[in-house]
Design a protein around this motif. Structure first.
Motif, short mmCIF file in Angstrom:
data_model
loop_
_atom_site.label_atom_id
_atom_site.label_comp_id
_atom_site.label_asym_id
_atom_site.label_seq_id
_atom_site.Cartn_x
_atom_site.Cartn_y
_atom_site.Cartn_z
N ASP A 32 -54.92 -82.48 -5.31
CA ASP A 32 -53.68 -82.04 -5.95
C ASP A 32 -53.71 -82.47 -7.41
O ASP A 32 -53.97 -83.62 -7.71
N PHE A 33 -53.49 -81.51 -8.30
CA PHE A 33 -53.51 -81.83 -9.72
C PHE A 33 -52.85 -80.71 -10.52
O PHE A 33 -52.66 -79.60 -10.02
N THR A 34 -52.51 -81.02 -11.74
CA THR A 34 -52.00 -80.03 -12.68
C THR A 34 -52.81 -80.14 -13.96
O THR A 34 -53.33 -81.21 -14.28
N ALA A 35 -52.90 -79.03 -14.68
CA ALA A 35 -53.67 -79.02 -15.92
C ALA A 35 -53.36 -77.77 -16.71
O ALA A 35 -52.86 -76.78 -16.16
N THR A 36 -53.67 -77.83 -17.99
CA THR A 36 -53.72 -76.61 -18.78
C THR A 36 -55.10 -76.03 -18.52
O THR A 36 -56.11 -76.73 -18.65
N ASP A 55 -51.30 -79.01 0.06
CA ASP A 55 -51.45 -78.00 1.11
C ASP A 55 -52.38 -76.85 0.72
O ASP A 55 -52.59 -75.92 1.48
N GLY A 56 -52.96 -76.90 -0.49
CA GLY A 56 -53.89 -75.87 -0.94
C GLY A 56 -53.25 -74.77 -1.76
O GLY A 56 -53.94 -73.90 -2.28
N THR A 57 -51.92 -74.79 -1.90
CA THR A 57 -51.24 -73.79 -2.71
C THR A 57 -51.61 -73.99 -4.18
O THR A 57 -51.59 -75.11 -4.69
N MET A 58 -52.00 -72.89 -4.83
CA MET A 58 -52.34 -72.94 -6.25
C MET A 58 -51.48 -71.94 -7.02
O MET A 58 -51.17 -70.87 -6.49
N GLU A 59 -51.15 -72.30 -8.26
CA GLU A 59 -50.36 -71.42 -9.11
C GLU A 59 -50.90 -71.51 -10.53
O GLU A 59 -51.22 -72.60 -11.02
N TYR A 60 -51.02 -70.37 -11.17
CA TYR A 60 -51.51 -70.29 -12.55
C TYR A 60 -50.58 -69.36 -13.30
O TYR A 60 -50.49 -68.17 -12.98
N PHE A 75 -51.77 -68.56 -4.98
CA PHE A 75 -52.60 -68.53 -3.78
C PHE A 75 -51.95 -69.47 -2.77
O PHE A 75 -51.77 -70.66 -3.04
N SER A 76 -51.52 -68.91 -1.65
CA SER A 76 -50.86 -69.70 -0.62
C SER A 76 -51.16 -69.09 0.74
O SER A 76 -51.08 -67.86 0.91
N GLU A 77 -51.51 -69.94 1.68
CA GLU A 77 -51.81 -69.51 3.05
C GLU A 77 -52.82 -68.36 3.08
O GLU A 77 -52.63 -67.35 3.75
N ASN A 78 -53.89 -68.51 2.32
CA ASN A 78 -54.99 -67.54 2.25
C ASN A 78 -54.57 -66.18 1.73
O ASN A 78 -55.20 -65.16 2.02
N MET A 79 -53.51 -66.12 0.95
CA MET A 79 -53.01 -64.86 0.39
C MET A 79 -52.83 -65.04 -1.12
O MET A 79 -52.33 -66.04 -1.59
N TYR A 80 -53.28 -64.02 -1.85
CA TYR A 80 -53.08 -63.98 -3.30
C TYR A 80 -51.88 -63.10 -3.61
O TYR A 80 -51.75 -62.02 -3.06
N ILE A 101 -61.98 -65.97 -8.79
CA ILE A 101 -63.27 -66.67 -8.76
C ILE A 101 -63.06 -68.17 -8.96
O ILE A 101 -63.62 -68.99 -8.23
N ILE A 102 -62.21 -68.55 -9.91
CA ILE A 102 -61.96 -69.98 -10.17
C ILE A 102 -61.17 -70.60 -9.03
O ILE A 102 -61.48 -71.71 -8.59
N PHE A 103 -60.16 -69.92 -8.51
CA PHE A 103 -59.41 -70.45 -7.37
C PHE A 103 -60.36 -70.72 -6.20
O PHE A 103 -60.28 -71.76 -5.56
N ASN A 104 -61.24 -69.78 -5.90
CA ASN A 104 -62.21 -69.96 -4.81
C ASN A 104 -63.14 -71.14 -5.09
O ASN A 104 -63.44 -71.93 -4.19
#
Length: 148
Positions: A32-36, A55-60, A75-80, A101-104
């Motif tokens: 779990d992390f945040t960044a620019t 939980d693996g949720t990503m947001e950009y 990206f949440s619950e294997n859905m974009y 590609i980066i999320f994966n």
């Protein structure tokens, strides 16, 4: 005969040096992390605020380029899902999307601790630059992601 023994001893010494038991630490990425995050792909540069939850949720959320500012990739619950203005698109996004590609690559790096900074992914060879469990840079195919 003496030369053969010297060569054999030298070969054994080199092999011992190459394969000596040294304690190599796994490269582990903090889940779990945040960044620019800046993503560069050919002539496209995307910049925005990135976060990943336990939980693996990503947001950009893009801030640059200006004409895409506010676009949000989730990206949440294997859905974009992509959000832009009042539009929303869920499901599988473009295979060659640099964000996907980066999320994966992030998920592979977190889920597959390794002693090397290089892992093969579905998009090709992925090189991770990690400091103290924090991703600093990912290079994969023609995509480069820098985390600040």
């Amino acid at each position: 005969m003496n030369k053969i023994i010297k060569k054999a001893v030298a070969t054994v010494m080199v092999m011992l040096l190459l394969f000596s038991c040294s304690e190599t630490e796994e490269i582990k990425i903090k889940p779990d992390f945040t960044a620019t995050l800046t993503i560069q792909n050919n002539d496209i540069t995307l910049k925005g605020n990135f976060s990943r939850q336990l939980d693996g949720t990503m947001e950009y959320i893009l801030t640059q380029p200006q004409n895409l500012s506010g676009m949000r990739y989730v990206f949440s619950e294997n859905m974009y899902t992509i959000y832009f203005h009042n539009m929303e698109r869920s499901g599988d996004i473009w295979q060659n999307s640099p964000v996907k590609i980066i999320f994966n690559a992030i998920n592979v790096g977190i889920n597959t601790p390794d002693i090397s900074n290089t892992i093969m992914t579905e998009n090709g060879k992925c090189v991770y630059y990690v400091e103290k469990g924090i991703i600093k840079k990912i290079e994969i195919s023609k995509v480069v992601a820098v985390f600040e």
